[in-house]
Design a protein around this motif. Sequence first.
Motif, PDB file in Angstrom:
ATOM      1  N   PHE A  16       5.037   6.959  -5.965  1.00  0.00           N
ATOM      2  CA  PHE A  16       4.814   8.111  -5.093  1.00  0.00           C
ATOM      3  C   PHE A  16       3.604   7.864  -4.190  1.00  0.00           C
ATOM      4  O   PHE A  16       3.646   8.131  -2.986  1.00  0.00           O
ATOM      5  CB  PHE A  16       4.604   9.383  -5.930  1.00  0.00           C
ATOM      6  CG  PHE A  16       4.259  10.582  -5.109  1.00  0.00           C
ATOM      7  CD1 PHE A  16       5.227  11.204  -4.345  1.00  0.00           C
ATOM      8  CD2 PHE A  16       2.963  11.076  -5.088  1.00  0.00           C
ATOM      9  CE1 PHE A  16       4.914  12.317  -3.577  1.00  0.00           C
ATOM     10  CE2 PHE A  16       2.645  12.180  -4.325  1.00  0.00           C
ATOM     11  CZ  PHE A  16       3.615  12.798  -3.568  1.00  0.00           C
ATOM     12  N   GLY A  17       2.521   7.353  -4.740  1.00  0.00           N
ATOM     13  CA  GLY A  17       1.312   7.096  -3.953  1.00  0.00           C
ATOM     14  C   GLY A  17       1.540   6.041  -2.886  1.00  0.00           C
ATOM     15  O   GLY A  17       1.127   6.202  -1.734  1.00  0.00           O
ATOM     16  N   PHE A  24       2.501   7.610   5.767  1.00  0.00           N
ATOM     17  CA  PHE A  24       1.366   7.995   6.588  1.00  0.00           C
ATOM     18  C   PHE A  24       1.023   6.903   7.601  1.00  0.00           C
ATOM     19  O   PHE A  24       0.807   7.184   8.782  1.00  0.00           O
ATOM     20  CB  PHE A  24       0.147   8.293   5.706  1.00  0.00           C
ATOM     21  CG  PHE A  24      -1.095   8.575   6.494  1.00  0.00           C
ATOM     22  CD1 PHE A  24      -1.262   9.788   7.121  1.00  0.00           C
ATOM     23  CD2 PHE A  24      -2.087   7.608   6.624  1.00  0.00           C
ATOM     24  CE1 PHE A  24      -2.410  10.050   7.870  1.00  0.00           C
ATOM     25  CE2 PHE A  24      -3.225   7.859   7.360  1.00  0.00           C
ATOM     26  CZ  PHE A  24      -3.387   9.079   7.985  1.00  0.00           C
ATOM     27  N   LEU A  25       0.998   5.640   7.162  1.00  0.00           N
ATOM     28  CA  LEU A  25       0.649   4.559   8.079  1.00  0.00           C
ATOM     29  C   LEU A  25       1.726   4.352   9.141  1.00  0.00           C
ATOM     30  O   LEU A  25       1.422   4.063  10.297  1.00  0.00           O
ATOM     31  CB  LEU A  25       0.401   3.262   7.301  1.00  0.00           C
ATOM     32  CG  LEU A  25      -0.871   3.250   6.450  1.00  0.00           C
ATOM     33  CD1 LEU A  25      -0.976   1.951   5.679  1.00  0.00           C
ATOM     34  CD2 LEU A  25      -2.099   3.461   7.303  1.00  0.00           C
ATOM     35  N   THR A  26       2.994   4.519   8.761  1.00  0.00           N
ATOM     36  CA  THR A  26       4.069   4.411   9.740  1.00  0.00           C
ATOM     37  C   THR A  26       3.955   5.512  10.783  1.00  0.00           C
ATOM     38  O   THR A  26       4.104   5.268  11.989  1.00  0.00           O
ATOM     39  CB  THR A  26       5.435   4.484   9.036  1.00  0.00           C
ATOM     40  OG1 THR A  26       5.490   3.458   8.039  1.00  0.00           O
ATOM     41  CG2 THR A  26       6.580   4.306  10.006  1.00  0.00           C
ATOM     42  N   VAL A  31       2.437   7.438  16.250  1.00  0.00           N
ATOM     43  CA  VAL A  31       1.659   8.358  17.088  1.00  0.00           C
ATOM     44  C   VAL A  31       0.726   7.577  18.004  1.00  0.00           C
ATOM     45  O   VAL A  31       0.580   7.893  19.194  1.00  0.00           O
ATOM     46  CB  VAL A  31       0.880   9.356  16.207  1.00  0.00           C
ATOM     47  CG1 VAL A  31      -0.147  10.126  17.014  1.00  0.00           C
ATOM     48  CG2 VAL A  31       1.839  10.316  15.535  1.00  0.00           C
ATOM     49  N   THR A  32       0.091   6.530  17.482  1.00  0.00           N
ATOM     50  CA  THR A  32      -0.818   5.728  18.300  1.00  0.00           C
ATOM     51  C   THR A  32      -0.064   5.019  19.417  1.00  0.00           C
ATOM     52  O   THR A  32      -0.528   4.963  20.561  1.00  0.00           O
ATOM     53  CB  THR A  32      -1.555   4.700  17.423  1.00  0.00           C
ATOM     54  OG1 THR A  32      -2.219   5.388  16.369  1.00  0.00           O
ATOM     55  CG2 THR A  32      -2.566   3.916  18.223  1.00  0.00           C
TER      56      THR A  32
END
Length: 81
Positions: A16-17, A24-26, A31-32
């Motif tokens: 899960f972590g 989150f990183l994807t 977004v960047t």
Amino acid sequence: MSASPLLQEGLSLMAFGMGFVFVFLTLLVAVTSGMSRLVTRFSPPAPGPATPPPASTTPDDPELMAVIGAAVRRYRRHHDN
């Protein structure tokens, strides 16, 4: 409590972590990249490279050379320990 359910719970928590961090990183990369495309689309074009100033063609100033020489001698005298 036996080791098998505890190990199972640890592995599921780890999955899960790691999944949360991957998502989150994807999302952060997406977004960047989107912001980068948006900025490059609406920003003005960058100016061309600046030309360097021409090199001085005047001969060396003798007074300036004397001052530099005196400064070098003084530095060497004080730091020649």
